[in-house]
Design a protein around this motif. Structure first.
Motif, PDB file in Angstrom:
ATOM      1  N   LYS A  39     -58.733 102.363  12.879  1.00  0.00           N
ATOM      2  CA  LYS A  39     -59.797 101.560  12.295  1.00  0.00           C
ATOM      3  C   LYS A  39     -61.113 101.909  12.957  1.00  0.00           C
ATOM      4  CE  LYS A  39     -61.127  96.842  11.107  1.00  0.00           C
ATOM      5  NZ  LYS A  39     -60.770  95.407  11.170  1.00  0.00           N
ATOM      6  N   LEU A  40     -62.084 102.292  12.161  1.00  0.00           N
ATOM      7  CA  LEU A  40     -63.380 102.721  12.682  1.00  0.00           C
ATOM      8  C   LEU A  40     -64.410 101.616  12.516  1.00  0.00           C
ATOM      9  CD1 LEU A  40     -63.480 106.365  11.258  1.00  0.00           C
ATOM     10  CD2 LEU A  40     -62.714 105.598  13.510  1.00  0.00           C
ATOM     11  N   THR A  41     -65.220 101.443  13.538  1.00  0.00           N
ATOM     12  CA  THR A  41     -66.278 100.433  13.513  1.00  0.00           C
ATOM     13  C   THR A  41     -67.637 101.122  13.445  1.00  0.00           C
ATOM     14  OG1 THR A  41     -64.919  99.002  14.910  1.00  0.00           O
ATOM     15  CG2 THR A  41     -67.267  98.464  14.728  1.00  0.00           C
ATOM     16  N   PRO A  42     -68.468 100.788  12.457  1.00  0.00           N
ATOM     17  CA  PRO A  42     -69.789 101.426  12.370  1.00  0.00           C
ATOM     18  C   PRO A  42     -70.630 101.144  13.613  1.00  0.00           C
ATOM     19  CG  PRO A  42     -69.265 100.230  10.349  1.00  0.00           C
ATOM     20  CD  PRO A  42     -68.238  99.832  11.362  1.00  0.00           C
ATOM     21  N   LEU A  43     -71.512 102.073  13.954  1.00  0.00           N
ATOM     22  CA  LEU A  43     -72.460 101.834  15.042  1.00  0.00           C
ATOM     23  C   LEU A  43     -73.529 100.871  14.566  1.00  0.00           C
ATOM     24  CD1 LEU A  43     -71.071 104.360  16.288  1.00  0.00           C
ATOM     25  CD2 LEU A  43     -73.312 105.012  17.170  1.00  0.00           C
ATOM     26  N   ALA A  44     -74.008 100.055  15.479  1.00  0.00           N
ATOM     27  CA  ALA A  44     -75.125  99.171  15.158  1.00  0.00           C
ATOM     28  C   ALA A  44     -76.430  99.956  15.201  1.00  0.00           C
ATOM     29  CB  ALA A  44     -75.164  98.017  16.159  1.00  0.00           C
ATOM     30  N   TYR A  45     -77.406  99.464  14.505  1.00  0.00           N
ATOM     31  CA  TYR A  45     -78.720 100.118  14.506  1.00  0.00           C
ATOM     32  C   TYR A  45     -79.260 100.212  15.941  1.00  0.00           C
ATOM     33  CZ  TYR A  45     -83.660 100.932  13.412  1.00  0.00           C
ATOM     34  OH  TYR A  45     -84.938 101.437  13.353  1.00  0.00           O
ATOM     35  N   LYS A  46     -79.708 101.392  16.315  1.00  0.00           N
ATOM     36  CA  LYS A  46     -80.241 101.716  17.640  1.00  0.00           C
ATOM     37  C   LYS A  46     -79.146 101.860  18.717  1.00  0.00           C
ATOM     38  CE  LYS A  46     -84.624 102.103  16.738  1.00  0.00           C
ATOM     39  NZ  LYS A  46     -85.329 103.411  16.860  1.00  0.00           N
ATOM     40  N   GLN A  47     -77.895 101.794  18.329  1.00  0.00           N
ATOM     41  CA  GLN A  47     -76.813 102.010  19.293  1.00  0.00           C
ATOM     42  C   GLN A  47     -76.599 103.507  19.502  1.00  0.00           C
ATOM     43  OE1 GLN A  47     -73.001 100.419  18.064  1.00  0.00           O
ATOM     44  NE2 GLN A  47     -71.962 101.044  19.959  1.00  0.00           N
ATOM     45  N   PHE A  48     -76.232 103.896  20.740  1.00  0.00           N
ATOM     46  CA  PHE A  48     -75.898 105.291  21.001  1.00  0.00           C
ATOM     47  C   PHE A  48     -74.626 105.363  21.832  1.00  0.00           C
ATOM     48  CE2 PHE A  48     -79.488 103.908  23.628  1.00  0.00           C
ATOM     49  CZ  PHE A  48     -78.983 103.999  24.919  1.00  0.00           C
ATOM     50  N   ILE A  49     -73.853 106.416  21.585  1.00  0.00           N
ATOM     51  CA  ILE A  49     -72.580 106.658  22.262  1.00  0.00           C
ATOM     52  C   ILE A  49     -72.543 108.105  22.729  1.00  0.00           C
ATOM     53  CG2 ILE A  49     -70.072 106.804  21.971  1.00  0.00           C
ATOM     54  CD1 ILE A  49     -70.203 104.519  20.014  1.00  0.00           C
ATOM     55  N   PRO A  50     -72.204 108.337  24.025  1.00  0.00           N
ATOM     56  CA  PRO A  50     -71.929 107.347  25.075  1.00  0.00           C
ATOM     57  C   PRO A  50     -73.188 106.587  25.473  1.00  0.00           C
ATOM     58  CG  PRO A  50     -72.002 109.546  26.017  1.00  0.00           C
ATOM     59  CD  PRO A  50     -72.079 109.731  24.538  1.00  0.00           C
ATOM     60  N   ASN A  51     -72.988 105.498  26.177  1.00  0.00           N
ATOM     61  CA  ASN A  51     -74.090 104.598  26.494  1.00  0.00           C
ATOM     62  C   ASN A  51     -74.869 105.066  27.726  1.00  0.00           C
ATOM     63  OD1 ASN A  51     -75.724 102.320  26.234  1.00  0.00           O
ATOM     64  ND2 ASN A  51     -74.389 101.077  27.523  1.00  0.00           N
ATOM     65  N   VAL A  52     -75.342 106.293  27.660  1.00  0.00           N
ATOM     66  CA  VAL A  52     -76.176 106.876  28.712  1.00  0.00           C
ATOM     67  C   VAL A  52     -77.264 107.688  28.024  1.00  0.00           C
ATOM     68  CG1 VAL A  52     -74.337 106.991  30.436  1.00  0.00           C
ATOM     69  CG2 VAL A  52     -74.672 108.905  28.884  1.00  0.00           C
ATOM     70  N   ALA A  53     -78.271 108.095  28.783  1.00  0.00           N
ATOM     71  CA  ALA A  53     -79.355 108.884  28.206  1.00  0.00           C
ATOM     72  C   ALA A  53     -78.826 110.223  27.686  1.00  0.00           C
ATOM     73  CB  ALA A  53     -80.450 109.109  29.236  1.00  0.00           C
ATOM     74  N   LEU A 110     -67.450 117.109  10.978  1.00  0.00           N
ATOM     75  CA  LEU A 110     -68.020 115.885  10.419  1.00  0.00           C
ATOM     76  C   LEU A 110     -68.106 115.967   8.894  1.00  0.00           C
ATOM     77  CD1 LEU A 110     -69.365 113.136  10.667  1.00  0.00           C
ATOM     78  CD2 LEU A 110     -71.531 114.312  11.171  1.00  0.00           C
ATOM     79  N   ALA A 111     -68.423 117.139   8.369  1.00  0.00           N
ATOM     80  CA  ALA A 111     -68.531 117.301   6.913  1.00  0.00           C
ATOM     81  C   ALA A 111     -67.219 116.940   6.228  1.00  0.00           C
ATOM     82  CB  ALA A 111     -68.941 118.737   6.585  1.00  0.00           C
ATOM     83  N   ILE A 112     -66.104 117.329   6.827  1.00  0.00           N
ATOM     84  CA  ILE A 112     -64.795 116.994   6.265  1.00  0.00           C
ATOM     85  C   ILE A 112     -64.569 115.486   6.309  1.00  0.00           C
ATOM     86  CG2 ILE A 112     -62.308 117.273   6.592  1.00  0.00           C
ATOM     87  CD1 ILE A 112     -62.916 120.080   7.729  1.00  0.00           C
ATOM     88  N   ALA A 163     -72.567 107.451  11.678  1.00  0.00           N
ATOM     89  CA  ALA A 163     -72.702 107.636  13.124  1.00  0.00           C
ATOM     90  C   ALA A 163     -71.340 107.568  13.803  1.00  0.00           C
ATOM     91  CB  ALA A 163     -73.650 106.588  13.695  1.00  0.00           C
ATOM     92  N   ARG A 164     -70.504 106.632  13.386  1.00  0.00           N
ATOM     93  CA  ARG A 164     -69.164 106.525  13.973  1.00  0.00           C
ATOM     94  C   ARG A 164     -68.335 107.771  13.671  1.00  0.00           C
ATOM     95  NH1 ARG A 164     -66.917 104.628  18.048  1.00  0.00           N
ATOM     96  NH2 ARG A 164     -68.038 102.660  17.681  1.00  0.00           N
ATOM     97  N   LEU A 165     -68.442 108.293  12.468  1.00  0.00           N
ATOM     98  CA  LEU A 165     -67.722 109.517  12.124  1.00  0.00           C
ATOM     99  C   LEU A 165     -68.198 110.684  12.983  1.00  0.00           C
ATOM    100  CD1 LEU A 165     -67.585 109.277   8.210  1.00  0.00           C
ATOM    101  CD2 LEU A 165     -65.759 108.776   9.841  1.00  0.00           C
TER     102      LEU A 165
END
Length: 431
Positions: A39-53, A110-112, A163-165
């Motif tokens: 089960k995939l969860t969409p990223l929230a707006y302005k969220q980035f992964i991993p949570n570092v610069a 990602l295209a697939i 973004a999650r994909l």
């Protein structure tokens, strides 16, 4: 009589039927059962992964300089003509199609995923390599390591899932940057992090049964090195092979220091290290963690002199750092599956999160090695030579061991991605 290859295959198949189901599946799931989709969860707006610069070691790494068409590094870029990807190419120069090979591989994956997620919809790239200075200073777009993406239908309600994909496709940093696009980037091709599997530096030492120490890079079949059993008892175990060996590698190692006794161990992110439970005075190794997950305050096991004989004791981690070393990278395997490196107890395994699973998976290899060992004296007598001495003197081969590659390819289907270290996966898959 069966041929040797056929006997090995029969042995592997027999073991796979007898092995604990946990090696291949989660609770209630067998070899013959289909996996439920994650089960995939969409990223929230302005969220980035991993949570570092973005330009830190834990993400896509430092900026290495702008690439122009007339620079030597331009050959690092490769065009992407995947028909399942739409390139905006508003400059009409083909620049958006140019990217590093790592970026290309992740984008194609990602295209697939996009077509599977939304039939009839394609991945769209709005920005790729930038040669005109349209991005901020030190942007990874200038190196072909970043892309801005949307879906072909430009449905902004899909961008969180897009973004999650991208995260699932293996991009090293994904940022739901704008309502109009998702930003993705990758590590540099020569990034030491991208090439980190599960290894120790060549100058790390092991203790030998006959006395003294030896550098990891100098180990040979026939050496017996200090290890520990499941009860935490120190013993000497046969060195069997290198699961990975790269004599010329420069890698990023996690540097783990303990206090009382003070020891120091360097190992790559995906390697397993035994960590004591947080409470009590446990002296028996239990769970193992990836080196990248170890934190100050946790306890690892070290060989300490107590009453004239070395014993395995938990020691508190004082500091965890990162250190780049050009000392080669080596992953020794012992019959016990454990090894004392610089007096700190480590697993011989990497990439997979469970030491026990990995050790069981190598049972056919250990059995085959033992059978070959019993045959070696007979071969030596038949040929009138010292086959054992010859084998002991022969240097183990370089690269990832074939058995490790086989297990990785077999294991990625039944195991959840959470059970595999992402950096180790990338390294093994590329081998």
């Amino acid at each position: 009589m069966l041929l040797p290859a056929a006997r090995c295959l029969l042995l592997l198949l027999s073991y796979s039927m007898l092995a604990r189901p946990g090696l291949a599946c989660g609770p209630g799931r067998g070899f013959g059962k289909r996996r439920h989709p994650k089960k995939l969860t969409p990223l929230a707006y302005k969220q980035f992964i991993p949570n570092v610069a973005e330009k830190t070691l834990g993400a896509s790494g430092r900026y290495e300089g702008k690439i122009s068409r007339n620079s030597e590094r331009f050959k690092e870029l490769t065009p992407n003509y995947n028909p399942d990807i739409i390139f905006k190419d508003e400059e009409n120069t083909g620049a958006d199609r140019l990217m590093t090979q790592r970026c290309k591989d992740k984008l194609n994956a990602l295209a697939i995923s996009v077509m599977n997620q939304w039939p009839g919809v394609k991945l769209r790239v709005t920005e790729g390599w930038d040669e005109d200075g349209h991005h901020s200073e030190e942007s990874l777009h200038y190196e072909g390591r970043a892309v801005d993406i949307t879906t072909s239908d430009r449905d902004r309600s899909k961008y969180g899932m897009l973004a999650r994909l991208a995260v699932e496709a293996g991009f090293d940093w994904v940022y739901y940057e704008s309502k109009a696009h998702v930003h993705c980037s990758v590590k540099a091709e020569n990034s030491v992090v991208a090439k980190s599997g599960g290894c120790f530096p060549g100058w790390a030492t092991v203790r030998l049964e006959q006395g003294g120490t030896k550098r990891v890079r100098d180990l040979r079949p026939g050496d017996r090195v200090l290890a520990a059993d499941e009860q935490g008892r120190l013993l000497y175990s046969d060195f069997l092979a290198f699961l990975d060996r790269d004599d010329g590698a420069t890698k990023l190692f996690y540097e783990i220091e303990t206090r009382e006794p003070r020891e120091r161990l360097l190992l790559t992110a995906a390697h397993l290290l035994f960590v004591a439970p947080p409470n009590g005075t446990a002296r028996t190794p239990a769970g193992a963690s990836f080196a990248s997950s170890v934190r100050p305050g946790q306890r690892v096991y070290v060989a300490a002199e107590r009453g004239g004989a070395p014993r395995l004791l938990p020691a508190t981690v004082h500091r965890v750092g990162l250190r780049e070393e050009a000392a080669g990278a080596y992953a020794p395997l012992t019959a016990q599956g454990t090894i004392l490196i610089d007096r700190v107890l480590a697993s011989c395994y990497a990439v997979i999160a469970e030491h026990g699973w990995a050790h069981r998976a190598f049972a056919p290899f250990r059995l085959g090695h033992a059978l070959l060992g019993t045959l070696a004296p007979a071969r030596a007598d038949h040929h009138g030579g010292d086959g054992g001495a010859e084998a002991e003197a022969r240097a183990p081969g370089a690269g990832v061991h074939w058995y490790s590659r086989l297990l990785y390819r077999l294991g990625t289907w039944p195991l959840d991605s959470d059970a595999l270290h992402p950096l180790g996966m990338a390294a093994t898959a590329a081998s």
